[in-house]
Design a protein around this motif. Structure first.
Motif, PDB file in Angstrom:
ATOM      1  N   ALA A  47      64.482   3.798  39.301  1.00 48.33           N
ATOM      2  CA  ALA A  47      63.054   3.771  38.973  1.00 48.33           C
ATOM      3  C   ALA A  47      62.291   2.828  39.899  1.00 48.33           C
ATOM      4  O   ALA A  47      61.192   3.156  40.372  1.00 48.33           O
ATOM      5  N   LEU A  48      62.865   1.653  40.167  1.00 47.18           N
ATOM      6  CA  LEU A  48      62.219   0.690  41.059  1.00 47.18           C
ATOM      7  C   LEU A  48      62.089   1.250  42.476  1.00 47.18           C
ATOM      8  O   LEU A  48      61.069   1.062  43.142  1.00 47.18           O
ATOM      9  N   THR A  49      63.133   1.933  42.933  1.00 43.99           N
ATOM     10  CA  THR A  49      63.118   2.515  44.274  1.00 43.99           C
ATOM     11  C   THR A  49      61.965   3.500  44.431  1.00 43.99           C
ATOM     12  O   THR A  49      61.228   3.474  45.423  1.00 43.99           O
ATOM     13  N   ILE A  50      61.800   4.356  43.453  1.00 45.07           N
ATOM     14  CA  ILE A  50      60.746   5.379  43.530  1.00 45.07           C
ATOM     15  C   ILE A  50      59.364   4.777  43.294  1.00 45.07           C
ATOM     16  O   ILE A  50      58.377   5.186  43.919  1.00 45.07           O
ATOM     17  N   TYR A  51      59.272   3.782  42.423  1.00 46.64           N
ATOM     18  CA  TYR A  51      57.989   3.145  42.135  1.00 46.64           C
ATOM     19  C   TYR A  51      57.364   2.559  43.404  1.00 46.64           C
ATOM     20  O   TYR A  51      56.148   2.647  43.621  1.00 46.64           O
ATOM     21  N   ILE A  99      74.845   8.966  39.558  1.00 44.35           N
ATOM     22  CA  ILE A  99      74.184   9.955  38.700  1.00 44.35           C
ATOM     23  C   ILE A  99      72.966   9.366  37.998  1.00 44.35           C
ATOM     24  O   ILE A  99      71.870   9.940  38.018  1.00 44.35           O
ATOM     25  N   PHE A 100      73.146   8.197  37.393  1.00 46.84           N
ATOM     26  CA  PHE A 100      72.045   7.628  36.605  1.00 46.84           C
ATOM     27  C   PHE A 100      71.008   6.938  37.486  1.00 46.84           C
ATOM     28  O   PHE A 100      69.857   6.771  37.066  1.00 46.84           O
ATOM     29  N   GLY A 101      71.378   6.576  38.716  1.00 48.62           N
ATOM     30  CA  GLY A 101      70.384   6.112  39.661  1.00 48.62           C
ATOM     31  C   GLY A 101      69.422   7.238  39.998  1.00 48.62           C
ATOM     32  O   GLY A 101      68.203   7.052  40.063  1.00 48.62           O
ATOM     33  N   SER A 102      69.986   8.434  40.196  1.00 45.49           N
ATOM     34  CA  SER A 102      69.161   9.616  40.470  1.00 45.49           C
ATOM     35  C   SER A 102      68.284   9.972  39.272  1.00 45.49           C
ATOM     36  O   SER A 102      67.120  10.355  39.431  1.00 45.49           O
ATOM     37  N   ILE A 103      68.834   9.833  38.069  1.00 49.27           N
ATOM     38  CA  ILE A 103      68.049  10.103  36.857  1.00 49.27           C
ATOM     39  C   ILE A 103      66.863   9.142  36.776  1.00 49.27           C
ATOM     40  O   ILE A 103      65.734   9.544  36.454  1.00 49.27           O
ATOM     41  N   GLY A 104      67.106   7.872  37.084  1.00 51.06           N
ATOM     42  CA  GLY A 104      66.018   6.898  37.093  1.00 51.06           C
ATOM     43  C   GLY A 104      64.957   7.245  38.120  1.00 51.06           C
ATOM     44  O   GLY A 104      63.758   7.109  37.864  1.00 51.06           O
ATOM     45  N   GLY A 105      65.416   7.746  39.285  1.00 54.71           N
ATOM     46  CA  GLY A 105      64.481   8.160  40.324  1.00 54.71           C
ATOM     47  C   GLY A 105      63.636   9.347  39.888  1.00 54.71           C
ATOM     48  O   GLY A 105      62.428   9.403  40.157  1.00 54.71           O
ATOM     49  N   LEU A 106      64.255  10.294  39.202  1.00 56.96           N
ATOM     50  CA  LEU A 106      63.532  11.479  38.729  1.00 56.96           C
ATOM     51  C   LEU A 106      62.525  11.121  37.642  1.00 56.96           C
ATOM     52  O   LEU A 106      61.403  11.654  37.613  1.00 56.96           O
ATOM     53  N   ILE A 107      62.907  10.196  36.753  1.00 57.75           N
ATOM     54  CA  ILE A 107      61.985   9.774  35.685  1.00 57.75           C
ATOM     55  C   ILE A 107      60.768   9.063  36.283  1.00 57.75           C
ATOM     56  O   ILE A 107      59.616   9.373  35.951  1.00 57.75           O
ATOM     57  N   ALA A 108      61.051   8.113  37.189  1.00 59.87           N
ATOM     58  CA  ALA A 108      59.949   7.362  37.807  1.00 59.87           C
ATOM     59  C   ALA A 108      59.066   8.287  38.647  1.00 59.87           C
ATOM     60  O   ALA A 108      57.834   8.137  38.671  1.00 59.87           O
ATOM     61  N   GLY A 109      59.691   9.246  39.311  1.00 66.77           N
ATOM     62  CA  GLY A 109      58.934  10.192  40.128  1.00 66.77           C
ATOM     63  C   GLY A 109      57.998  11.041  39.295  1.00 66.77           C
ATOM     64  O   GLY A 109      56.858  11.329  39.708  1.00 66.77           O
ATOM     65  N   TYR A 110      58.441  11.425  38.118  1.00 63.67           N
ATOM     66  CA  TYR A 110      57.626  12.237  37.217  1.00 63.67           C
ATOM     67  C   TYR A 110      56.330  11.504  36.872  1.00 63.67           C
ATOM     68  O   TYR A 110      55.230  12.064  36.936  1.00 63.67           O
ATOM     69  N   PHE A 111      56.458  10.217  36.497  1.00 60.08           N
ATOM     70  CA  PHE A 111      55.273   9.452  36.107  1.00 60.08           C
ATOM     71  C   PHE A 111      54.420   9.087  37.318  1.00 60.08           C
ATOM     72  O   PHE A 111      53.187   9.010  37.214  1.00 60.08           O
ATOM     73  N   SER A 116      48.886   8.201  37.180  1.00 65.04           N
ATOM     74  CA  SER A 116      48.285   7.247  36.238  1.00 65.04           C
ATOM     75  C   SER A 116      48.971   5.909  36.468  1.00 65.04           C
ATOM     76  O   SER A 116      50.077   5.675  35.980  1.00 65.04           O
ATOM     77  N   GLN A 117      48.340   5.022  37.238  1.00 62.27           N
ATOM     78  CA  GLN A 117      48.969   3.770  37.632  1.00 62.27           C
ATOM     79  C   GLN A 117      49.314   2.907  36.424  1.00 62.27           C
ATOM     80  O   GLN A 117      50.365   2.270  36.378  1.00 62.27           O
ATOM     81  N   LYS A 118      48.445   2.923  35.428  1.00 72.11           N
ATOM     82  CA  LYS A 118      48.681   2.113  34.223  1.00 72.11           C
ATOM     83  C   LYS A 118      49.939   2.586  33.503  1.00 72.11           C
ATOM     84  O   LYS A 118      50.809   1.794  33.142  1.00 72.11           O
ATOM     85  N   ASN A 119      50.027   3.906  33.277  1.00 75.67           N
ATOM     86  CA  ASN A 119      51.196   4.459  32.598  1.00 75.67           C
ATOM     87  C   ASN A 119      52.454   4.296  33.432  1.00 75.67           C
ATOM     88  O   ASN A 119      53.552   4.081  32.906  1.00 75.67           O
ATOM     89  N   GLU A 120      52.280   4.414  34.750  1.00 73.95           N
ATOM     90  CA  GLU A 120      53.427   4.286  35.653  1.00 73.95           C
ATOM     91  C   GLU A 120      54.040   2.891  35.533  1.00 73.95           C
ATOM     92  O   GLU A 120      55.252   2.750  35.418  1.00 73.95           O
ATOM     93  N   ARG A 121      53.186   1.869  35.538  1.00 70.85           N
ATOM     94  CA  ARG A 121      53.687   0.493  35.413  1.00 70.85           C
ATOM     95  C   ARG A 121      54.296   0.241  34.043  1.00 70.85           C
ATOM     96  O   ARG A 121      55.307  -0.449  33.919  1.00 70.85           O
ATOM     97  N   LEU A 122      53.679   0.814  33.003  1.00 69.68           N
ATOM     98  CA  LEU A 122      54.197   0.651  31.644  1.00 69.68           C
ATOM     99  C   LEU A 122      55.586   1.261  31.517  1.00 69.68           C
ATOM    100  O   LEU A 122      56.511   0.632  30.990  1.00 69.68           O
ATOM    101  N   ASN A 123      55.729   2.483  32.021  1.00 69.43           N
ATOM    102  CA  ASN A 123      57.022   3.166  31.932  1.00 69.43           C
ATOM    103  C   ASN A 123      58.091   2.481  32.782  1.00 69.43           C
ATOM    104  O   ASN A 123      59.253   2.421  32.402  1.00 69.43           O
ATOM    105  N   LEU A 124      57.682   1.958  33.924  1.00 66.80           N
ATOM    106  CA  LEU A 124      58.624   1.210  34.763  1.00 66.80           C
ATOM    107  C   LEU A 124      59.087  -0.045  34.035  1.00 66.80           C
ATOM    108  O   LEU A 124      60.285  -0.364  34.027  1.00 66.80           O
ATOM    109  N   SER A 125      58.155  -0.726  33.392  1.00 67.51           N
ATOM    110  CA  SER A 125      58.498  -1.945  32.656  1.00 67.51           C
ATOM    111  C   SER A 125      59.501  -1.656  31.544  1.00 67.51           C
ATOM    112  O   SER A 125      60.442  -2.430  31.313  1.00 67.51           O
TER     113      SER A 125
END
Length: 317
Positions: A47-51, A99-111, A116-125
């Motif tokens: 998630a951090l990588t994609i963010y 596998i789960f690194g990729s899942i984190g990347g896909l989740i972060a990429g979706y947001f 929506s920068q606000k939601n993106e930061r919230l979901n990353l947190s």
């Protein structure tokens, strides 16, 4: 600078979590040997990588899948280099991290693509904090050891006396006789020899491996030329700290050998089936996954020993 953020921040985050989860001061709350660390930490890395990645790059699904692999691989290299984690441990948990690194990347990429920068930061947190929330909950679950059996066998063209002599006491195994694959790759100590003082119940068998690893075996059932069952105790506290990683230490907190059995079955006058099976225990919250690796490792060790016995029984005069 952008590329440095994409890589360095996830790496520093992962190293921080590895130190915190492995620190003895947090033993009652967090542990490296948990599903939390194996699954949620790589999700957060991804998630951090994609963010911190460029939006144009994130539009590519392949980028969201594979970009998190870069900091993960670098974290592995760094922790091995500084002695924070062992090579064998990383090999075992690498599939989960990838596998789960990729899942984190896909989740972060979706947001991120929702813009929506606000939601993106919230979901990353949320993703970054999850290991600290779920970790103590998982660590509070009582652990019960689970026993696994590893069964191996081989057909030997020889007589029972010669085979049994090679079973009870194994002379020094030469390098050319070693056919192990997985254990060699993981850097596990190789078997050297085994000695039995008396062929009866109560007999003491000493199985010696490389790097100071010794299995002290006590015979609990014995039928000459047919069966030998023995309890196993590893010299855990005498093994040098460089021999095995603390997380896969035999006789340690998570993994222990219990017993082993040799059985010799007659097929005809010149052919026998030699069976070797053992029981080991795992004590983690992820026994189902750890048990798979445990069985693979034990099968490799046992098959190697059986091949040595076969070769010697068929060819020695």
């Amino acid at each position: 600078m952008k590329y440095l953020k994409i890589i360095i921040i996830p790496i520093l985050f992962a190293l921080l979590l590895r130190v915190i989860f492995g620190a003895s001061i947090f033993d009652n709350f967090l542990s490296v040997m948990t599903w939390t660390f194996f699954l949620l930490v790589p999700v957060a890395i991804g998630a951090l990588t994609i963010y911190f990645s460029n939006l144009e790059k994130v539009k590519s699904v392949l980028y969201r899948i594979f970009a998190p692999w870069v900091p993960i691989i670098l974290v592995i290299g760094l922790t091995i280099l500084i002695g924070l984690e062992g090579w064998a441990c990383w090999i075992m948990i690498l599939p989960l991290f990838i596998i789960f690194g990729s899942i984190g990347g896909l989740i972060a990429g979706y947001f991120k693509l929702k813009k929506s920068q606000k939601n993106e930061r919230l979901n990353l947190s949320v993703l970054v904090l999850l290991p600290f929330i779920i970790g103590p909950i998982e660590n509070s679950i009582p652990l019960n050891p689970e026993v696994f059996e590893t069964y191996t066998s081989i057909i030997i063209n020889s007589n029972d006396k010669k085979i049994w002599d090679n079973v009870t006491s194994v002379k020094e195994i030469k390098a050319k006789e070693d056919s192990s694959t997985l254990t060699k790759w993981l850097g596990f100590p190789k078997p050297i020899k085994a000695e039995l003082d008396k062929q009866e119940v109560g007999g003491y068998r000493k199985a010696i491996f490389e790097k100071g690893l010794i299995f002290n075996e006590t015979v609990t059932e014995y039928k000459d030329l047919k069966l030998m069952r023995f309890k196993i105790k590893a010299n855990t506290y005498e093994i040098p700290s460089t021999t095995l990683d603390e997380h896969i230490l035999i006789g340690g907190e998570y993994f222990d050998m219990l017993d082993g059995t040799y059985e010799l079955e007659k097929i005809n006058n010149h052919q026998y089936k030699l069976i070797l099976y053992s029981n080991f225990s795992m004590k983690t919250t992820f026994n189902s996954y750890a048990g798979i690796w445990g069985k693979w490792i034990m099968k490799d060790i046992q098959n190697n020993i059986l091949k040595v016995i076969k070769e010697r029984s068929e060819n020695e005069i």
